[in-house]
Design an enzyme around this catalytic site. Structure first.
Site, PDB file in Angstrom:
ATOM      1  N   GLU A   1       4.831  -4.906   7.340  1.00  0.00           N
ATOM      2  CA  GLU A   1       3.960  -3.753   8.062  1.00  0.00           C
ATOM      3  C   GLU A   1       4.369  -3.532   9.339  1.00  0.00           C
ATOM      4  OE1 GLU A   1       2.454  -6.185   6.053  1.00  0.00           O
ATOM      5  OE2 GLU A   1       1.231  -5.337   4.984  1.00  0.00           O
TER       6      GLU A   1
ATOM      7  N   ALA B   1       0.875  -1.232  -0.050  1.00  0.00           N
ATOM      8  CA  ALA B   1      -0.020   0.123   0.025  1.00  0.00           C
ATOM      9  C   ALA B   1       1.020   1.238  -0.163  1.00  0.00           C
ATOM     10  CB  ALA B   1      -0.914  -0.090   0.973  1.00  0.00           C
TER      11      ALA B   1
ATOM     12  N   GLU C   1      -0.370  -8.967  -0.632  1.00  0.00           N
ATOM     13  CA  GLU C   1      -2.195  -9.431  -0.087  1.00  0.00           C
ATOM     14  C   GLU C   1      -2.646  -9.180  -1.406  1.00  0.00           C
ATOM     15  OE1 GLU C   1      -1.797  -6.273   2.850  1.00  0.00           O
ATOM     16  OE2 GLU C   1      -2.557  -7.442   4.199  1.00  0.00           O
TER      17      GLU C   1
ATOM     18  N   GLY D   1       0.683  -4.872   1.163  1.00  0.00           N
ATOM     19  CA  GLY D   1      -0.336  -4.952  -0.042  1.00  0.00           C
ATOM     20  C   GLY D   1      -0.400  -5.521  -1.126  1.00  0.00           C
TER      21      GLY D   1
HETATM   22  N1  CAA Z   1       4.485   3.186  -0.639  1.00  0.00           N
HETATM   23  C1  CAA Z   1       4.918   4.350  -1.362  1.00  0.00           C
HETATM   24  N2  CAA Z   1       6.252   4.388  -2.120  1.00  0.00           N
HETATM   25  C2  CAA Z   1       7.112   3.420  -2.102  1.00  0.00           C
HETATM   26  C3  CAA Z   1       6.676   1.964  -1.606  1.00  0.00           C
HETATM   27  C4  CAA Z   1       5.423   1.839  -0.878  1.00  0.00           C
HETATM   28  N3  CAA Z   1       4.985   0.894  -0.153  1.00  0.00           N
HETATM   29  N4  CAA Z   1       7.622   0.958  -1.734  1.00  0.00           N
HETATM   30  C5  CAA Z   1       8.533   1.840  -2.457  1.00  0.00           C
HETATM   31  N5  CAA Z   1       8.108   2.962  -2.718  1.00  0.00           N
HETATM   32  C6  CAA Z   1       9.048   3.939  -3.473  1.00  0.00           C
HETATM   33  C7  CAA Z   1      10.001   4.610  -2.594  1.00  0.00           C
HETATM   34  O1  CAA Z   1       9.761   5.610  -1.856  1.00  0.00           O
HETATM   35  C8  CAA Z   1      11.006   5.218  -3.577  1.00  0.00           C
HETATM   36  O2  CAA Z   1      10.452   6.350  -4.183  1.00  0.00           O
HETATM   37  P1  CAA Z   1      11.356   7.359  -4.369  1.00  0.00           P
HETATM   38  O3  CAA Z   1      12.204   7.126  -5.483  1.00  0.00           O
HETATM   39  O4  CAA Z   1      10.695   8.744  -4.740  1.00  0.00           O
HETATM   40  O5  CAA Z   1      12.393   7.685  -3.205  1.00  0.00           O
HETATM   41  C9  CAA Z   1      10.819   4.046  -4.889  1.00  0.00           C
HETATM   42  O6  CAA Z   1       9.720   3.470  -4.521  1.00  0.00           O
HETATM   43  C10 CAA Z   1      11.891   2.967  -4.949  1.00  0.00           C
HETATM   44  O7  CAA Z   1      12.130   2.509  -3.696  1.00  0.00           O
HETATM   45  P2  CAA Z   1      13.567   2.357  -2.916  1.00  0.00           P
HETATM   46  O8  CAA Z   1      14.394   3.217  -3.390  1.00  0.00           O
HETATM   47  O9  CAA Z   1      13.212   2.213  -1.444  1.00  0.00           O
HETATM   48  O10 CAA Z   1      13.797   0.866  -3.619  1.00  0.00           O
HETATM   49  P3  CAA Z   1      14.809  -0.482  -3.154  1.00  0.00           P
HETATM   50  O11 CAA Z   1      15.168  -1.176  -4.224  1.00  0.00           O
HETATM   51  O12 CAA Z   1      16.134   0.248  -2.275  1.00  0.00           O
HETATM   52  O13 CAA Z   1      13.965  -1.031  -2.169  1.00  0.00           O
HETATM   53  C11 CAA Z   1      11.735  -2.088  -1.197  1.00  0.00           C
HETATM   54  C12 CAA Z   1      12.689  -1.684  -2.346  1.00  0.00           C
HETATM   55  C13 CAA Z   1      12.599  -3.010  -0.421  1.00  0.00           C
HETATM   56  C14 CAA Z   1      10.501  -2.681  -1.748  1.00  0.00           C
HETATM   57  C15 CAA Z   1      11.751  -0.845  -0.449  1.00  0.00           C
HETATM   58  O14 CAA Z   1      10.956   0.082  -1.271  1.00  0.00           O
HETATM   59  C16 CAA Z   1      10.512  -1.186   0.486  1.00  0.00           C
HETATM   60  O15 CAA Z   1      10.979  -1.560   1.704  1.00  0.00           O
HETATM   61  N6  CAA Z   1       9.530  -0.381   0.348  1.00  0.00           N
HETATM   62  C17 CAA Z   1       8.397  -0.482   1.252  1.00  0.00           C
HETATM   63  C18 CAA Z   1       7.703  -2.097   1.464  1.00  0.00           C
HETATM   64  C19 CAA Z   1       6.667  -2.025   2.480  1.00  0.00           C
HETATM   65  O16 CAA Z   1       6.864  -1.609   3.792  1.00  0.00           O
HETATM   66  N7  CAA Z   1       5.589  -2.434   2.184  1.00  0.00           N
HETATM   67  C20 CAA Z   1       4.230  -2.600   3.218  1.00  0.00           C
HETATM   68  C21 CAA Z   1       3.391  -1.010   3.085  1.00  0.00           C
HETATM   69  S1  CAA Z   1       2.144  -0.928   4.202  1.00  0.00           S
HETATM   70  C22 CAA Z   1       0.847  -2.041   3.653  1.00  0.00           C
HETATM   71  O17 CAA Z   1       0.888  -2.722   2.609  1.00  0.00           O
HETATM   72  C23 CAA Z   1      -0.401  -2.098   4.406  1.00  0.00           C
HETATM   73  C24 CAA Z   1      -1.311  -3.250   4.099  1.00  0.00           C
HETATM   74  O18 CAA Z   1      -1.175  -4.241   4.853  1.00  0.00           O
HETATM   75  C25 CAA Z   1      -2.309  -2.959   2.998  1.00  0.00           C
END
Ligand code: CAA
Length: 258
Positions: free
Chosen positions: A132, A65, A112, A109
């Site tokens: 999360e 998400a 999911e 998400g």
């Molecule tokens: N939401 C918004 N933006 C996201 C995102 C997310 N879930 N995941 C990645 N992005 C964005 C980053 O902010 C980044 O944007 P910028 O270039 O503008 O800074 C871009 O995507 C590239 O990401 P990274 O630079 O972080 O890429 P990476 O290769 O170094 O890492 C990753 C990849 C491990 C997937 C890392 O991006 C990450 O950990 N993302 C978050 C994963 C996460 O926590 N997901 C759960 C979300 S909460 C949820 O989903 C609730 C639910 O149950 C519905």
């Protein structure tokens, strides 16, 4: 509809949706999930479509998400907006089969969303996780419910409590994933499987999906009874007559979806 966050195509009898927010690793904001709902409505109504494939990019199916969007939420924003239910549950009511073709990250998400599909084909690059807990929250789109049903309690606890990622091989061994495929063949194989499904009788395909899903909602006896009633009802179909006649006559069946 003019889609901004997904690409919607048809390939023969297969609906093909590509999540398309590459700069955010296909993070799932409301606009994207709303568009997904509109695309699914269209494929549900289109009698030519027998199966749907949802994929992302090479790097990410979806990284979760949209954290930027959620970061500002108050409790009331989440509760009154019915966040996650309002526009995320269309897949649950979609009656035709959906294959998630997952390469790269399927996190939060994203994982999911993949689990809301009927089966997951994973590229050998796929990584699944429910991270999360690192954000000070928990899965909100089925992670604590669908994951244990798919992989069992121990591994679901491990993934949700530690936030570690699971690679494609582990996901297949655990039962989350139907097939692991070399990344460069993922979409081709998912579309081929979807085309096979779409070549069968659509009402029968829908009955199979409904019956398997029923097994998660009922005890064994209720489930067996449901299956038997649906099995009996298939004998009302022209396609059942055609399928069995074609076998006896040693020819290919021509299903008419009725
Ligand atoms: N939401 C918004 N933006 C996201 C995102 C997310 N879930 N995941 C990645 N992005 C964005 C980053 O902010 C980044 O944007 P910028 O270039 O503008 O800074 C871009 O995507 C590239 O990401 P990274 O630079 O972080 O890429 P990476 O290769 O170094 O890492 C990753 C990849 C491990 C997937 C890392 O991006 C990450 O950990 N993302 C978050 C994963 C996460 O926590 N997901 C759960 C979300 S909460 C949820 O989903 C609730 C639910 O149950 C519905």
């Amino acid at each position: 509809m003019d889609y901004q966050n997904i690409i919607v195509e048809t390939r023969g009898k297969v609906g093909f949706i590509t999540l398309n927010r590459p700069k955010a690793l296909n993070a799932l904001n409301d606009a994207l999930v709303d568009e997904l709902g509109v695309a699914l409505d269209g494929f549900e109504a289109d009698e030519n479509i027998g199966c749907v494939v949802i994929t992302g990019s090479e790097k990410a199916f979806a990284a979760g998400a949209d954290i930027g969007m959620m970061a500002k939420f108050s409790y009331m924003d989440a509760y009154k907006g019915d966040y996650i239910t309002r526009n995320w549950e269309r897949l649950k009511t979609f009656r035709k089969p959906v294959i998630a073709a997952v390469a790269g990250f399927a996190l939060g998400g994203g994982c999911e969303l993949a689990m809301s599909c009927d089966m997951i084909f994973a590229a050998d690059t796929a990584k699944f996780g429910q991270p999360e807990v690192k954000l000070g929250t928990l899965p909100g789109a089925g992670g604590t419910q669908r994951l244990p049903r798919a992989v069992g309690k121990a591994k679901a606890m491990d993934l949700c409590l530690t936030a570690r990622m699971m690679d494609a091989a582990e996901a297949e061994k655990a039962g989350l994933v139907a097939r692991v495929i070399p990344a460069d063949k993922l979409v081709e194989e998912a579309l081929a499987a979807a085309a096979t499904i779409a070549s069968y009788s659509l009402p029968v395909i829908m009955m199979i999906k409904e019956s398997i899903n029923r097994s998660f909602e009922s005890g064994l006896n209720e489930g067996l009874l449901f299956e038997r009633r649906v099995f009996h009802s298939s004998f009302a179909l022209d396609d059942q007559k055609e399928g069995m006649a074609a076998f006896v006559e040693k020819r290919k069946a021509e299903f008419k979806n009725q």
